[in-house]
Design a protein around this motif. Structure first.
Motif, PDB file in Angstrom:
ATOM      1  N   VAL A  26       0.725  -1.040  -0.113  1.00 20.56           N
ATOM      2  CA  VAL A  26       0.142  -0.037   0.078  1.00 20.56           C
ATOM      3  C   VAL A  26       0.988   1.217   0.107  1.00 20.56           C
ATOM      4  O   VAL A  26       0.764   1.978  -0.678  1.00 20.56           O
ATOM      5  CB  VAL A  26      -0.976  -0.007   1.167  1.00 20.56           C
ATOM      6  N   PHE A  27       1.900   1.237   0.651  1.00 19.34           N
ATOM      7  CA  PHE A  27       2.969   2.521   0.942  1.00 19.34           C
ATOM      8  C   PHE A  27       3.613   2.497  -0.650  1.00 19.34           C
ATOM      9  O   PHE A  27       3.786   3.699  -0.928  1.00 19.34           O
ATOM     10  CB  PHE A  27       3.916   2.201   1.859  1.00 19.34           C
ATOM     11  N   GLN A  28       3.856   1.470  -1.264  1.00 19.11           N
ATOM     12  CA  GLN A  28       4.454   1.675  -2.490  1.00 19.11           C
ATOM     13  C   GLN A  28       3.559   2.140  -3.667  1.00 19.11           C
ATOM     14  O   GLN A  28       3.956   3.114  -4.450  1.00 19.11           O
ATOM     15  CB  GLN A  28       5.085   0.225  -3.028  1.00 19.11           C
ATOM     16  N   VAL A  29       2.190   1.708  -3.546  1.00 16.38           N
ATOM     17  CA  VAL A  29       1.272   2.469  -4.418  1.00 16.38           C
ATOM     18  C   VAL A  29       1.137   3.733  -4.106  1.00 16.38           C
ATOM     19  O   VAL A  29       1.172   4.678  -5.098  1.00 16.38           O
ATOM     20  CB  VAL A  29       0.016   1.662  -4.116  1.00 16.38           C
ATOM     21  N   SER A  30       1.147   4.321  -2.924  1.00 13.33           N
ATOM     22  CA  SER A  30       0.755   5.657  -2.513  1.00 13.33           C
ATOM     23  C   SER A  30       2.023   6.466  -3.019  1.00 13.33           C
ATOM     24  O   SER A  30       1.856   7.870  -3.287  1.00 13.33           O
ATOM     25  CB  SER A  30       0.762   5.726  -1.142  1.00 13.33           C
ATOM     26  N   ILE A  31       3.264   6.084  -3.204  1.00 14.36           N
ATOM     27  CA  ILE A  31       4.517   6.964  -3.664  1.00 14.36           C
ATOM     28  C   ILE A  31       4.820   6.444  -5.072  1.00 14.36           C
ATOM     29  O   ILE A  31       5.979   7.101  -5.431  1.00 14.36           O
ATOM     30  CB  ILE A  31       5.513   6.893  -2.465  1.00 14.36           C
ATOM     31  N   GLY A  32       3.996   5.787  -5.795  1.00 13.58           N
ATOM     32  CA  GLY A  32       4.374   5.322  -6.944  1.00 13.58           C
ATOM     33  C   GLY A  32       5.455   4.202  -7.289  1.00 13.58           C
ATOM     34  O   GLY A  32       5.948   4.450  -8.533  1.00 13.58           O
ATOM     35  N   LEU A  33       5.871   3.704  -6.438  1.00 14.72           N
ATOM     36  CA  LEU A  33       6.683   2.586  -6.630  1.00 14.72           C
ATOM     37  C   LEU A  33       6.351   1.168  -6.952  1.00 14.72           C
ATOM     38  O   LEU A  33       7.121   0.048  -6.903  1.00 14.72           O
ATOM     39  CB  LEU A  33       7.607   2.432  -5.374  1.00 14.72           C
ATOM     40  N   ASP A  34       5.014   1.181  -7.294  1.00 14.27           N
ATOM     41  CA  ASP A  34       4.338   0.062  -7.763  1.00 14.27           C
ATOM     42  C   ASP A  34       4.482  -0.332  -9.365  1.00 14.27           C
ATOM     43  O   ASP A  34       3.865  -1.385  -9.626  1.00 14.27           O
ATOM     44  CB  ASP A  34       2.848  -0.124  -7.189  1.00 14.27           C
ATOM     45  N   GLU A  35       5.118   0.492 -10.035  1.00 10.66           N
ATOM     46  CA  GLU A  35       4.993   0.387 -11.593  1.00 10.66           C
ATOM     47  C   GLU A  35       6.437   0.432 -11.868  1.00 10.66           C
ATOM     48  O   GLU A  35       7.326   0.999 -11.332  1.00 10.66           O
ATOM     49  CB  GLU A  35       4.139   1.204 -12.210  1.00 10.66           C
ATOM     50  N   ARG A  36       6.818  -0.424 -13.011  1.00 18.42           N
ATOM     51  CA  ARG A  36       8.217  -0.473 -13.542  1.00 18.42           C
ATOM     52  C   ARG A  36       7.946  -0.165 -15.171  1.00 18.42           C
ATOM     53  O   ARG A  36       6.880  -0.520 -15.569  1.00 18.42           O
ATOM     54  CB  ARG A  36       8.973  -1.728 -13.381  1.00 18.42           C
ATOM     55  N   TYR A  37       8.838   0.301 -15.733  1.00 15.65           N
ATOM     56  CA  TYR A  37       8.610   0.473 -17.372  1.00 15.65           C
ATOM     57  C   TYR A  37       9.923  -0.322 -17.856  1.00 15.65           C
ATOM     58  O   TYR A  37      10.921  -0.392 -17.328  1.00 15.65           O
ATOM     59  CB  TYR A  37       9.395   2.027 -17.646  1.00 15.65           C
ATOM     60  N   VAL A  38       9.628  -1.116 -18.819  1.00 16.90           N
ATOM     61  CA  VAL A  38      10.367  -2.051 -19.491  1.00 16.90           C
ATOM     62  C   VAL A  38      10.406  -1.751 -20.924  1.00 16.90           C
ATOM     63  O   VAL A  38       9.450  -1.734 -21.535  1.00 16.90           O
ATOM     64  CB  VAL A  38      10.017  -3.614 -19.333  1.00 16.90           C
ATOM     65  N   ARG A  39      11.573  -1.464 -21.656  1.00 11.89           N
ATOM     66  CA  ARG A  39      11.784  -1.324 -22.973  1.00 11.89           C
ATOM     67  C   ARG A  39      12.332  -2.396 -23.599  1.00 11.89           C
ATOM     68  O   ARG A  39      13.410  -3.071 -23.380  1.00 11.89           O
ATOM     69  CB  ARG A  39      12.656  -0.014 -23.021  1.00 11.89           C
ATOM     70  N   PHE A  40      11.770  -2.838 -24.705  1.00 17.40           N
ATOM     71  CA  PHE A  40      12.507  -3.974 -25.493  1.00 17.40           C
ATOM     72  C   PHE A  40      12.019  -3.862 -26.854  1.00 17.40           C
ATOM     73  O   PHE A  40      11.241  -3.198 -27.351  1.00 17.40           O
ATOM     74  CB  PHE A  40      11.963  -5.219 -24.812  1.00 17.40           C
ATOM     75  N   THR A  41      12.814  -4.563 -27.861  1.00 16.36           N
ATOM     76  CA  THR A  41      12.659  -4.587 -29.188  1.00 16.36           C
ATOM     77  C   THR A  41      11.852  -5.822 -29.678  1.00 16.36           C
ATOM     78  O   THR A  41      12.216  -7.043 -29.081  1.00 16.36           O
ATOM     79  CB  THR A  41      13.724  -4.586 -29.882  1.00 16.36           C
ATOM     80  N   VAL A  42      11.006  -5.655 -30.500  1.00 17.96           N
ATOM     81  CA  VAL A  42      10.126  -6.870 -31.092  1.00 17.96           C
ATOM     82  C   VAL A  42      10.520  -6.912 -32.627  1.00 17.96           C
ATOM     83  O   VAL A  42      10.491  -5.911 -33.252  1.00 17.96           O
ATOM     84  CB  VAL A  42       8.624  -6.837 -30.771  1.00 17.96           C
ATOM     85  N   THR A  43      11.167  -7.927 -33.101  1.00 23.13           N
ATOM     86  CA  THR A  43      11.405  -8.232 -34.620  1.00 23.13           C
ATOM     87  C   THR A  43      10.531  -8.993 -35.057  1.00 23.13           C
ATOM     88  O   THR A  43       9.730  -9.825 -34.611  1.00 23.13           O
ATOM     89  CB  THR A  43      12.947  -8.893 -34.608  1.00 23.13           C
ATOM     90  N   SER A  44      10.506  -8.873 -36.387  1.00 22.78           N
ATOM     91  CA  SER A  44       9.676  -9.689 -37.398  1.00 22.78           C
ATOM     92  C   SER A  44       9.789 -11.312 -36.986  1.00 22.78           C
ATOM     93  O   SER A  44       9.104 -11.983 -37.049  1.00 22.78           O
ATOM     94  CB  SER A  44       9.555  -9.446 -38.586  1.00 22.78           C
ATOM     95  N   GLU A  45      11.147 -11.685 -36.879  1.00 20.90           N
ATOM     96  CA  GLU A  45      11.673 -12.890 -36.781  1.00 20.90           C
ATOM     97  C   GLU A  45      11.070 -13.504 -35.337  1.00 20.90           C
ATOM     98  O   GLU A  45      10.726 -14.535 -35.183  1.00 20.90           O
ATOM     99  CB  GLU A  45      13.253 -13.047 -36.504  1.00 20.90           C
TER     100      GLU A  45
END
Length: 65
Positions: A26-45
């Motif tokens: 609940v504390f993490q949600v209240s200060i915005g630490l409940d989410e992460r961003y992941v960046r990745f590449t999707v190829t046609s293969e």
């Protein structure tokens, strides 16, 4: 989703949210630490050989401590 300038791939920015559990969650949600961003590449293969679902599962699993 962003194009890479290459017709064979795209860049994806995915937001992964954790489920709040207990007081710490609940504390993490209240200060915005409940989410992460992941960046990745999707190829046609990756899409044509069927490995994309597993790649996505692995990325989500790794982003959650």
């Amino acid at each position: 989703m962003f194009t890479t300038g290459d017709a064979e791939s795209v860049e994806v920015l995915l937001q992964v949210e954790r489920k709040a559990r207990g007081f710490l969650g609940v504390f993490q949600v209240s200060i915005g630490l409940d989410e992460r961003y992941v960046r990745f590449t999707v190829t046609s293969e990756t899409v044509t050989n069927g490995s994309f679902p597993q790649q996505l599962q692995d990325l989500i699993r790794k982003s959650m401590p």
